[in-house]
Design a protein around this motif. Sequence first.
Motif, PDB file in Angstrom:
ATOM      1  N   ASP A   1       2.218   9.265   2.412  1.00  0.00           N
ATOM      2  CA  ASP A   1       1.884   9.877   1.119  1.00  0.00           C
ATOM      3  C   ASP A   1       1.586   8.821   0.054  1.00  0.00           C
ATOM      4  O   ASP A   1       0.867   9.094  -0.903  1.00  0.00           O
ATOM      5  N   ILE A   2       2.166   7.631   0.218  1.00  0.00           N
ATOM      6  CA  ILE A   2       1.893   6.580  -0.772  1.00  0.00           C
ATOM      7  C   ILE A   2       0.910   5.530  -0.240  1.00  0.00           C
ATOM      8  O   ILE A   2       0.105   4.996  -0.990  1.00  0.00           O
ATOM      9  N   LEU A   3       0.973   5.246   1.077  1.00  0.00           N
ATOM     10  CA  LEU A   3       0.101   4.198   1.636  1.00  0.00           C
ATOM     11  C   LEU A   3      -1.291   4.723   2.006  1.00  0.00           C
ATOM     12  O   LEU A   3      -2.268   3.984   1.926  1.00  0.00           O
ATOM     13  N   GLY A   4      -1.356   5.984   2.409  1.00  0.00           N
ATOM     14  CA  GLY A   4      -2.613   6.545   2.914  1.00  0.00           C
ATOM     15  C   GLY A   4      -2.501   6.823   4.401  1.00  0.00           C
ATOM     16  O   GLY A   4      -1.466   6.549   5.028  1.00  0.00           O
ATOM     17  N   THR A   5      -3.552   7.340   4.959  1.00  0.00           N
ATOM     18  CA  THR A   5      -3.503   7.730   6.379  1.00  0.00           C
ATOM     19  C   THR A   5      -4.872   7.586   7.036  1.00  0.00           C
ATOM     20  O   THR A   5      -5.899   7.564   6.349  1.00  0.00           O
TER      21      THR A   5
ATOM     22  N   LYS B   1      -7.234   5.425   1.714  1.00  0.00           N
ATOM     23  CA  LYS B   1      -6.180   4.735   0.957  1.00  0.00           C
ATOM     24  C   LYS B   1      -5.363   5.710   0.105  1.00  0.00           C
ATOM     25  O   LYS B   1      -5.905   6.648  -0.470  1.00  0.00           O
ATOM     26  N   GLY B   2      -4.053   5.431   0.022  1.00  0.00           N
ATOM     27  CA  GLY B   2      -3.147   6.249  -0.784  1.00  0.00           C
ATOM     28  C   GLY B   2      -3.063   5.727  -2.219  1.00  0.00           C
ATOM     29  O   GLY B   2      -3.708   4.729  -2.570  1.00  0.00           O
ATOM     30  N   PRO B   3      -2.243   6.364  -3.046  1.00  0.00           N
ATOM     31  CA  PRO B   3      -2.183   6.012  -4.478  1.00  0.00           C
ATOM     32  C   PRO B   3      -1.617   4.618  -4.769  1.00  0.00           C
ATOM     33  O   PRO B   3      -1.776   4.114  -5.875  1.00  0.00           O
ATOM     34  N   ILE B   4      -0.970   3.985  -3.765  1.00  0.00           N
ATOM     35  CA  ILE B   4      -0.426   2.641  -4.003  1.00  0.00           C
ATOM     36  C   ILE B   4      -1.552   1.622  -4.160  1.00  0.00           C
ATOM     37  O   ILE B   4      -1.365   0.544  -4.732  1.00  0.00           O
ATOM     38  N   PHE B   5      -2.763   1.967  -3.665  1.00  0.00           N
ATOM     39  CA  PHE B   5      -3.895   1.043  -3.759  1.00  0.00           C
ATOM     40  C   PHE B   5      -4.554   1.166  -5.138  1.00  0.00           C
ATOM     41  O   PHE B   5      -5.610   1.761  -5.301  1.00  0.00           O
TER      42      PHE B   5
ATOM     43  N   ALA C   1      11.025   1.551   2.304  1.00  0.00           N
ATOM     44  CA  ALA C   1      10.659   0.371   3.101  1.00  0.00           C
ATOM     45  C   ALA C   1       9.157   0.112   3.049  1.00  0.00           C
ATOM     46  O   ALA C   1       8.709  -1.037   2.981  1.00  0.00           O
ATOM     47  N   ALA C   2       8.363   1.184   3.047  1.00  0.00           N
ATOM     48  CA  ALA C   2       6.900   1.033   2.965  1.00  0.00           C
ATOM     49  C   ALA C   2       6.509   0.438   1.614  1.00  0.00           C
ATOM     50  O   ALA C   2       5.636  -0.439   1.524  1.00  0.00           O
ATOM     51  N   LEU C   3       7.178   0.908   0.558  1.00  0.00           N
ATOM     52  CA  LEU C   3       6.912   0.386  -0.789  1.00  0.00           C
ATOM     53  C   LEU C   3       7.348  -1.073  -0.889  1.00  0.00           C
ATOM     54  O   LEU C   3       6.676  -1.902  -1.519  1.00  0.00           O
ATOM     55  N   PHE C   4       8.456  -1.366  -0.239  1.00  0.00           N
ATOM     56  CA  PHE C   4       9.055  -2.697  -0.254  1.00  0.00           C
ATOM     57  C   PHE C   4       8.049  -3.761   0.194  1.00  0.00           C
ATOM     58  O   PHE C   4       7.892  -4.807  -0.442  1.00  0.00           O
ATOM     59  N   GLU C   5       7.327  -3.490   1.289  1.00  0.00           N
ATOM     60  CA  GLU C   5       6.347  -4.466   1.795  1.00  0.00           C
ATOM     61  C   GLU C   5       5.234  -4.706   0.773  1.00  0.00           C
ATOM     62  O   GLU C   5       4.843  -5.843   0.530  1.00  0.00           O
ATOM     63  N   THR C   6       4.741  -3.614   0.168  1.00  0.00           N
ATOM     64  CA  THR C   6       3.632  -3.787  -0.785  1.00  0.00           C
ATOM     65  C   THR C   6       4.092  -4.573  -2.017  1.00  0.00           C
ATOM     66  O   THR C   6       3.337  -5.367  -2.568  1.00  0.00           O
TER      67      THR C   6
ATOM     68  N   HIS D   1      -3.370  -2.621  11.058  1.00  0.00           N
ATOM     69  CA  HIS D   1      -4.293  -3.307  10.142  1.00  0.00           C
ATOM     70  C   HIS D   1      -3.571  -3.660   8.848  1.00  0.00           C
ATOM     71  O   HIS D   1      -2.756  -2.884   8.349  1.00  0.00           O
ATOM     72  N   THR D   2      -3.895  -4.838   8.315  1.00  0.00           N
ATOM     73  CA  THR D   2      -3.287  -5.261   7.055  1.00  0.00           C
ATOM     74  C   THR D   2      -4.308  -5.115   5.936  1.00  0.00           C
ATOM     75  O   THR D   2      -5.438  -5.595   6.040  1.00  0.00           O
ATOM     76  N   TYR D   3      -3.900  -4.446   4.888  1.00  0.00           N
ATOM     77  CA  TYR D   3      -4.767  -4.226   3.717  1.00  0.00           C
ATOM     78  C   TYR D   3      -4.147  -4.931   2.512  1.00  0.00           C
ATOM     79  O   TYR D   3      -2.993  -4.679   2.174  1.00  0.00           O
ATOM     80  N   LYS D   4      -4.911  -5.824   1.894  1.00  0.00           N
ATOM     81  CA  LYS D   4      -4.423  -6.564   0.728  1.00  0.00           C
ATOM     82  C   LYS D   4      -4.513  -5.692  -0.524  1.00  0.00           C
ATOM     83  O   LYS D   4      -5.451  -4.905  -0.672  1.00  0.00           O
TER      84      LYS D   4
END
Length: 327
Positions: free
Chosen positions: A90-94, A108-112, A130-135, A146-149
Amino acid sequence: MENNDLNFDSRVPLEELKNTVTQIKDELSTVIVGQKNFMDLLIVSLLVDGHALIEGVPGIAKTITAKLFAKTLKTGFSRIQFTPDLMPSDILGTSVFNVQTSEFDFKKGPIFSNIILIDEINRAPAKTQAALFETMEERQATIDGHTYKMAEPFMVLATQNPIEQEGTYALPEAQLDRFLFKIKIDYPSVDEEVMIIQGHHERKGSKPQDKIKAVLTPKKLAEFKKNIHDVIVEEKIINYIANIITNTRNHPHLYLGASPRASIATLAAAKAFAAIAGRDFVMPEDVKKALVPVLNHRVILTPEREMEGMTTENVVNMIMESVEIPR
C-alpha cells in the motif's frame, strides 16, 4: 551574549540560504500561529537530509504545518494515513500484469515522492514499518528483487499521538533512531489561541494551503546542503558533543543512552542551525538547540524516573548543565 549579529566575512556563502529560510518562515506564519521552534526544526531536518517524528495531541496543527511546509518547496508531496490493516504494498506499490506486453509493470506507491507525510505512524503493523524503514535509511525500496531509488530530496515527516495507545504499535528503537529529530508539540498559549481563532474567522472558509507560495527549488536546496557541509566545526565543539553523548550512556536516570548516530545527528543539526543564522562556524549554542530533539527518542529513562514523571528533556538539560561549555 548573542553573537548572531557579529560582523565578519563569511567564508561560506550563506546569505541566500538565510534569506530563503526567512521566506519559508514568513510563508508559514501567514497561516501558522507560533510554533517557531517547530518550523526551525523542520527546516533544519530538510537541510541535513533528516526525517522528523512529530509528537503531540490531536488538533494542534501537526499535520497542517507539515503539509504547508511541503507547499513552500517546489517538490512532490504525498500523505499516507497509517492504519492497522496497511500492507507494505500500500505504501511501496505493486507489480501489475500488463496483458499487452505479457510482463509485470511496477506501479509506484505514495512513498515515491519528495516530502512524505505519514499520519499516525504508530498505527501500522511491523511488516509495514519494516518496509518504510528501508526507504528511510537506504533511500531506496526493494520490490520483487528490483531496487528503486528515491528521488531527491526525500524526507519523511511522521506524526504520532502520545495519548491514545489503543490500536497502536510502538516503533522499534532501530526505526526511531533513523529519525533525526523527535519534535514534541505543546498546546498554544492563550494569546496564540486567540490569534488562531481570529485567523480562522478572517479566512472565511478559504483553505490555508491556498495562501502558501513555493519559495525553494530542489536545485537551490542541493546548493544549500553543500554549503552546510562546509560550515566550520572546531575540535573543541566535537569534543563537547562527544562528552554530552557519552554522558547519556552512564547517567543514573537513563536506562539506555545514545548511540554514535546521535553524535553525528547533533553535529549535522548544529551546522544547519549555524548556517540559517548566517554563520559559517558552529557555536555551543547551536549544539544546545539540537540536543533535545536529537535525543528525545534516542534515550530511555529508568522505570523509576519515568514513574516520578521525569522526562527525557529534563535529563538532557541536566547533562548539558553538567558538561563544561567550550570557550
